[in-house]
Design a protein around this motif. Structure first.
Motif, PDB file in Angstrom:
ATOM      1  N   VAL A   1       5.157  -5.665  18.126  1.00 54.96           N
ATOM      2  CA  VAL A   1       4.569  -5.867  16.806  1.00 54.96           C
ATOM      3  C   VAL A   1       3.388  -5.566  16.687  1.00 54.96           C
ATOM      4  CG1 VAL A   1       3.606  -7.989  17.778  1.00 54.96           C
ATOM      5  CG2 VAL A   1       4.280  -7.924  15.234  1.00 54.96           C
ATOM      6  N   ALA A   2       2.766  -5.154  15.557  1.00 56.21           N
ATOM      7  CA  ALA A   2       1.363  -4.929  15.374  1.00 56.21           C
ATOM      8  C   ALA A   2       1.089  -5.053  13.621  1.00 56.21           C
ATOM      9  CB  ALA A   2       1.137  -3.326  15.254  1.00 56.21           C
ATOM     10  N   VAL A   3      -0.294  -5.645  13.445  1.00 53.71           N
ATOM     11  CA  VAL A   3      -0.613  -6.212  12.422  1.00 53.71           C
ATOM     12  C   VAL A   3      -1.191  -5.084  11.551  1.00 53.71           C
ATOM     13  CG1 VAL A   3      -2.046  -7.741  10.969  1.00 53.71           C
ATOM     14  CG2 VAL A   3      -0.751  -8.541  13.187  1.00 53.71           C
ATOM     15  N   PHE A   4      -0.765  -4.797  10.263  1.00 56.80           N
ATOM     16  CA  PHE A   4      -1.452  -3.936   9.430  1.00 56.80           C
ATOM     17  C   PHE A   4      -1.753  -4.597   7.995  1.00 56.80           C
ATOM     18  CE2 PHE A   4       2.851  -3.341   8.379  1.00 56.80           C
ATOM     19  CZ  PHE A   4       2.869  -3.376   6.755  1.00 56.80           C
ATOM     20  N   ALA A   5      -2.870  -4.010   7.270  1.00 56.17           N
ATOM     21  CA  ALA A   5      -3.241  -4.759   6.185  1.00 56.17           C
ATOM     22  C   ALA A   5      -2.964  -3.645   4.954  1.00 56.17           C
ATOM     23  CB  ALA A   5      -4.810  -4.743   6.264  1.00 56.17           C
ATOM     24  N   ASP A   6      -2.720  -4.281   3.761  1.00 58.18           N
ATOM     25  CA  ASP A   6      -2.342  -3.534   2.497  1.00 58.18           C
ATOM     26  C   ASP A   6      -3.695  -3.469   2.068  1.00 58.18           C
ATOM     27  OD1 ASP A   6      -3.254  -5.743   1.209  1.00 58.18           O
ATOM     28  OD2 ASP A   6      -1.126  -6.192   0.483  1.00 58.18           O
ATOM     29  N   PRO A   7      -3.903  -2.438   0.843  1.00 57.93           N
ATOM     30  CA  PRO A   7      -5.344  -1.951   0.481  1.00 57.93           C
ATOM     31  C   PRO A   7      -5.994  -3.210  -0.103  1.00 57.93           C
ATOM     32  CG  PRO A   7      -3.612  -0.520  -0.727  1.00 57.93           C
ATOM     33  CD  PRO A   7      -2.674  -1.963   0.217  1.00 57.93           C
ATOM     34  N   TYR A   8      -5.651  -4.506  -0.123  1.00 57.59           N
ATOM     35  CA  TYR A   8      -6.169  -5.766  -0.635  1.00 57.59           C
ATOM     36  C   TYR A   8      -6.606  -6.617   0.247  1.00 57.59           C
ATOM     37  CZ  TYR A   8      -3.564  -3.716  -4.210  1.00 57.59           C
ATOM     38  OH  TYR A   8      -2.991  -2.857  -5.369  1.00 57.59           O
ATOM     39  N   GLY A   9      -6.208  -6.445   1.620  1.00 58.74           N
ATOM     40  CA  GLY A   9      -6.673  -7.175   2.772  1.00 58.74           C
ATOM     41  C   GLY A   9      -5.375  -8.202   3.198  1.00 58.74           C
ATOM     42  N   ASN A  10      -4.249  -8.142   2.754  1.00 58.03           N
ATOM     43  CA  ASN A  10      -3.110  -8.961   2.912  1.00 58.03           C
ATOM     44  C   ASN A  10      -2.826  -8.517   4.278  1.00 58.03           C
ATOM     45  OD1 ASN A  10      -2.790 -10.852   0.602  1.00 58.03           O
ATOM     46  ND2 ASN A  10      -2.240  -8.889  -0.486  1.00 58.03           N
TER      47      ASN A  10
END
Length: 130
Positions: free
Chosen positions: A113-122
């Motif tokens: 697993v790895a956490v990524f962000a959309d352009p909005y910060g979600n």
């Protein structure tokens, strides 16, 4: 016995086109629908290409109450989970498209697993189950 499933989840965004570009171009989602509605609204639905499960309804914020929800739909927690069958391939492709990962990939008992962000910060988990 009746079976039910969640098929659509609303994601509040700043503009339809910016959101659609990120989800379709950077993440490789397919655009299922993009229809013009009255009053300048659109019905924009995207989902992982060839995937199963729920799709996202990209909803352009209308008014201040909705605008403050942009990027904080899950109150700062990881709110969305993108399952993959090939973590290394998808992680590399997303990095190449400029997706911002907020942590390095890690192995857990349940998978990679790895956490990524959309352009909005979600924030999202990219996850391959063990």
């Amino acid at each position: 016995m009746t079976r039910q499933s969640i098929f659509l989840v609303t994601l509040v965004v700043d503009t339809y086109d910016r959101a659609k570009a990120f989800y379709c171009d950077a993440l490789g989602f397919e655009c299922v629908q993009d229809e013009v509605l009255p009053e300048g609204k659109r019905w924009v639905v995207v989902r992982p290409a060839g995937g199963e499960g729920a799709a996202l309804l990209l909803a352009e914020a209308a008014g201040e109450k909705q605008k403050v929800a942009i990027g904080n739909q899950a109150g700062g927690r990881v709110g969305f989970f993108l399952k993959t069958e090939d973590f290394a391939r998808d992680h590399a492709a997303m990095l190449a498209k400029g997706v911002r990962f907020v942590e390095e990939p890690r192995r857990e008992d349940y998978g990679t697993v790895a956490v990524f962000a959309d352009p909005y910060g979600n924030t999202w988990d990219l996850i391959q189950h063990a």
